[in-house]
Write a protein that holds these residues in place. Structure first.
Motif, PDB file in Angstrom:
ATOM      1  N   GLN A  48      31.428  43.015  39.937  1.00  0.00           N
ATOM      2  CA  GLN A  48      32.286  41.840  39.798  1.00  0.00           C
ATOM      3  C   GLN A  48      33.268  42.020  38.643  1.00  0.00           C
ATOM      4  O   GLN A  48      32.986  42.765  37.686  1.00  0.00           O
ATOM      5  N   PRO A  49      34.397  41.339  38.691  1.00  0.00           N
ATOM      6  CA  PRO A  49      35.326  41.388  37.553  1.00  0.00           C
ATOM      7  C   PRO A  49      34.622  40.998  36.259  1.00  0.00           C
ATOM      8  O   PRO A  49      33.817  40.068  36.227  1.00  0.00           O
ATOM      9  N   GLY A  50      34.925  41.744  35.195  1.00  0.00           N
ATOM     10  CA  GLY A  50      34.268  41.535  33.918  1.00  0.00           C
ATOM     11  C   GLY A  50      33.003  42.333  33.739  1.00  0.00           C
ATOM     12  O   GLY A  50      32.452  42.397  32.632  1.00  0.00           O
ATOM     13  N   GLY A  51      32.536  42.967  34.806  1.00  0.00           N
ATOM     14  CA  GLY A  51      31.302  43.741  34.741  1.00  0.00           C
ATOM     15  C   GLY A  51      31.509  45.147  34.201  1.00  0.00           C
ATOM     16  O   GLY A  51      32.618  45.520  33.792  1.00  0.00           O
ATOM     17  N   SER A  53      34.457  45.514  31.008  1.00  0.00           N
ATOM     18  CA  SER A  53      35.521  44.524  31.298  1.00  0.00           C
ATOM     19  C   SER A  53      36.354  44.954  32.500  1.00  0.00           C
ATOM     20  O   SER A  53      37.588  44.930  32.458  1.00  0.00           O
ATOM     21  N   LEU A  54      35.668  45.320  33.556  1.00  0.00           N
ATOM     22  CA  LEU A  54      36.364  45.831  34.734  1.00  0.00           C
ATOM     23  C   LEU A  54      37.225  44.765  35.394  1.00  0.00           C
ATOM     24  O   LEU A  54      36.873  43.575  35.416  1.00  0.00           O
ATOM     25  N   LYS A  55      38.347  45.230  35.935  1.00  0.00           N
ATOM     26  CA  LYS A  55      39.311  44.359  36.589  1.00  0.00           C
ATOM     27  C   LYS A  55      39.499  44.811  38.032  1.00  0.00           C
ATOM     28  O   LYS A  55      39.250  45.984  38.352  1.00  0.00           O
ATOM     29  N   SER A 113      35.361  43.509  42.611  1.00  0.00           N
ATOM     30  CA  SER A 113      35.692  42.368  43.458  1.00  0.00           C
ATOM     31  C   SER A 113      34.622  41.293  43.325  1.00  0.00           C
ATOM     32  O   SER A 113      33.443  41.594  43.122  1.00  0.00           O
ATOM     33  N   SER A 114      35.060  40.055  43.466  1.00  0.00           N
ATOM     34  CA  SER A 114      34.104  38.947  43.458  1.00  0.00           C
ATOM     35  C   SER A 114      33.705  38.588  44.883  1.00  0.00           C
ATOM     36  O   SER A 114      32.888  37.677  45.087  1.00  0.00           O
TER      37      SER A 114
END
Length: 117
Positions: free
Chosen positions: A13-16, A86-88, A116-117
């Motif tokens: 997920q984003p932020g992971g 902090s993946l985007k 991706s969420s």
């Protein structure tokens, strides 16, 4: 000949965070003397440098990942790592490990990272 095998990709997920590994093997090589790097290629885009580490463990990073990704190496394990925080969604790509030995370039097969969420 040198073989490079990546692992650690996946869906996050984003932020992971994810940590990629690249293990080198072969009949004649000295991993400690090999400059290593991670590249990535996103769909429809050119391959770009993510991070690079020299044999002396000096590092440099692509502008888009500075402050979020960290490259490191463990010469005892013939392995280079890429810690991604902090993946985007725009980090989604196939990530490739690259190494140079005696002037020859070697590439891994790539590992997919999807944010991706």
């Amino acid at each position: 000949q040198v073989q490079l095998v990546e692992s650690g990709g996946g869906l996050v997920q984003p932020g992971g965070s994810l940590r990629l590994s690249c293990r080198a093997s072969g009949s004649i090589f000295n991993f400690y003397s090999m400059p290593m790097a991670w590249y990535r290629r996103a769909p429809g885009k050119q391959r770009e440098l993510v991070a690079r580490i020299t044999s002396a463990s000096s590092t440099n990073y692509g502008d888009s990942v500075k402050g979020r990704f960290t490259i490191s190496r463990d010469n005892a394990k013939n392995t280079v790592y890429l810690q991604m925080n902090s993946l985007k969604p725009e980090d989604t790509a196939v990530y490739y490990c690259h190494g140079q030995n005696l002037g020859v370039d070697y590439w891994g097969q790539g590992t997919q990272v999807t944010v991706s969420s």
